[in-house]
Enzyme design. Structure first.
Site, PDB file in Angstrom:
ATOM      1  N   HIS A 134       0.830  -1.205   0.000  1.00 13.16           N
ATOM      2  CA  HIS A 134       0.000   0.000   0.000  1.00 13.16           C
ATOM      3  C   HIS A 134       0.858   1.247   0.000  1.00 13.16           C
ATOM      4  CE1 HIS A 134       0.505   1.718   4.106  1.00 13.16           C
ATOM      5  NE2 HIS A 134       0.863   0.488   4.424  1.00 13.16           N
ATOM      6  N   CYS A 135       0.200   2.380  -0.308  1.00 10.52           N
ATOM      7  CA  CYS A 135       0.811   3.697  -0.126  1.00 10.52           C
ATOM      8  C   CYS A 135      -0.171   4.538   0.685  1.00 10.52           C
ATOM      9  CB  CYS A 135       1.181   4.324  -1.477  1.00 10.52           C
ATOM     10  SG  CYS A 135      -0.171   4.402  -2.674  1.00 10.52           S
ATOM     11  N   SER A 136      -0.292   5.816   0.433  1.00  8.41           N
ATOM     12  CA  SER A 136      -1.207   6.633   1.238  1.00  8.41           C
ATOM     13  C   SER A 136      -2.654   6.471   0.790  1.00  8.41           C
ATOM     14  CB  SER A 136      -0.798   8.107   1.177  1.00  8.41           C
ATOM     15  OG  SER A 136       0.387   8.321   1.927  1.00  8.41           O
TER      16      SER A 136
ATOM     17  N   THR B 103       0.686   2.280  -5.507  1.00  9.27           N
ATOM     18  CA  THR B 103       0.022   0.985  -5.362  1.00  9.27           C
ATOM     19  C   THR B 103      -0.627   0.555  -6.669  1.00  9.27           C
ATOM     20  OG1 THR B 103      -0.364   1.329  -2.998  1.00  9.27           O
ATOM     21  CG2 THR B 103      -1.844  -0.200  -4.134  1.00  9.27           C
TER      22      THR B 103
END
Length: 254
Positions: free
Chosen positions: A143-145, A151
């Site tokens: 994941h990222c933000s 992602t």
């Protein structure tokens, strides 16, 4: 959160969480993408119920693509049994976002972000490390933000490795816009309140995914490497064994 054998697990507190395989996408040669191997998400700010749902997946690793500043601002919830790992890839430069005044400038910024996934040596190194980690076997989550750009790029490459065609990959990529509509509306309301409604249109391209962005990344791949297979090998440093392992993990041949 709801789930069943026929539904994709949905999380209220991580609205872009989903199985990379979707419903079990078909590949061009008649196989299916295997579910329950790799998951993608936005940052793991979880309710108690959703934390339990993710813990029940039996994840081996959480692979976080965010920068240290992003992590410090919103650290992931710890997931029992899952080793947390960081693969630091720069996302949208927020200092530049703050200065956006028109929609075209925002789109140009997003195109540049996706090209950096190909042209930036550090991004290539970190993505390469992530793919080598994923090749150690599932179930794993990355994941990222917002779970949409860094992602989304990784998910698109994984589906490509598995043999899914580009129209399906693009459709899956665009699912982010539908899944995050509610949280995006809240962010846009905050922008309007803080800066004025006229700024929402200028900022909106940074809050969504668009096929133009993905194709900007693909164009950078073509320019620099010729094709995605060469980008994976020469750009990300993935040997044939690693790519073959990922392909085997992703595909259900039965």
């Amino acid at each position: 959160m709801t789930s069943s054998n026929d539904e994709i697990l949905r999380l209220a507190s991580a609205d872009n969480f989903r199985d990379v395989a979707g419903p079990g996408y078909a590949t061009h040669d008649g196989a299916r993408v295997r579910r329950g191997v790799f998951y993608r998400s936005n940052e793991l700010q979880l309710t108690e119920s959703d934390h339990g749902a993710i813990a029940d997946l039996g994840l081996r690793a959480i692979c976080d693509l965010r920068s240290q500043g992003e992590i410090d601002h919103h650290p992931d919830a710890a997931i029992p049994g899952a080793t947390w790992m960081n693969f630091d890839v720069s996302g949208i430069p927020m200092d530049e976002v703050a200065g956006l005044r028109d929609r075209r400038s925002a789109i140009d910024l997003m195109d540049r972000v996706y090209r950096s996934f190909v042209d930036d040596a550090r991004a290539r190194s970190e993505f390469g490390g992530l793919f080598r980690q994923l090749a150690t076997g599932g179930p794993q989550l990355f994941h990222c933000s917002a779970g949409k750009d860094r992602t989304g790029w990784v998910a698109a490459l994984l589906l490509h490795i598995s043999g899914v065609d580009d129209p399906t990959i693009e459709s899956d990529y665009l699912l982010t816009n539908a899944l995050t509509a509610g949280s995006r509306a809240r962010v846009e309301a905050e922008i309007a309140k803080a800066l004025g409604a006229e700024h929402v249109e200028a900022f909106e391209p940074t809050l969504i995914v668009d096929i133009e962005y993905l194709r900007s990344g693909y164009e950078a791949v073509t320019t620099r490497y010729g094709d995605r297979a060469t980008y994976l090998r020469d750009g990300l440093g993935l040997d044939d064994t690693t790519v073959a392992t990922l392909r085997a993990l992703l595909r259900d041949e039965s």
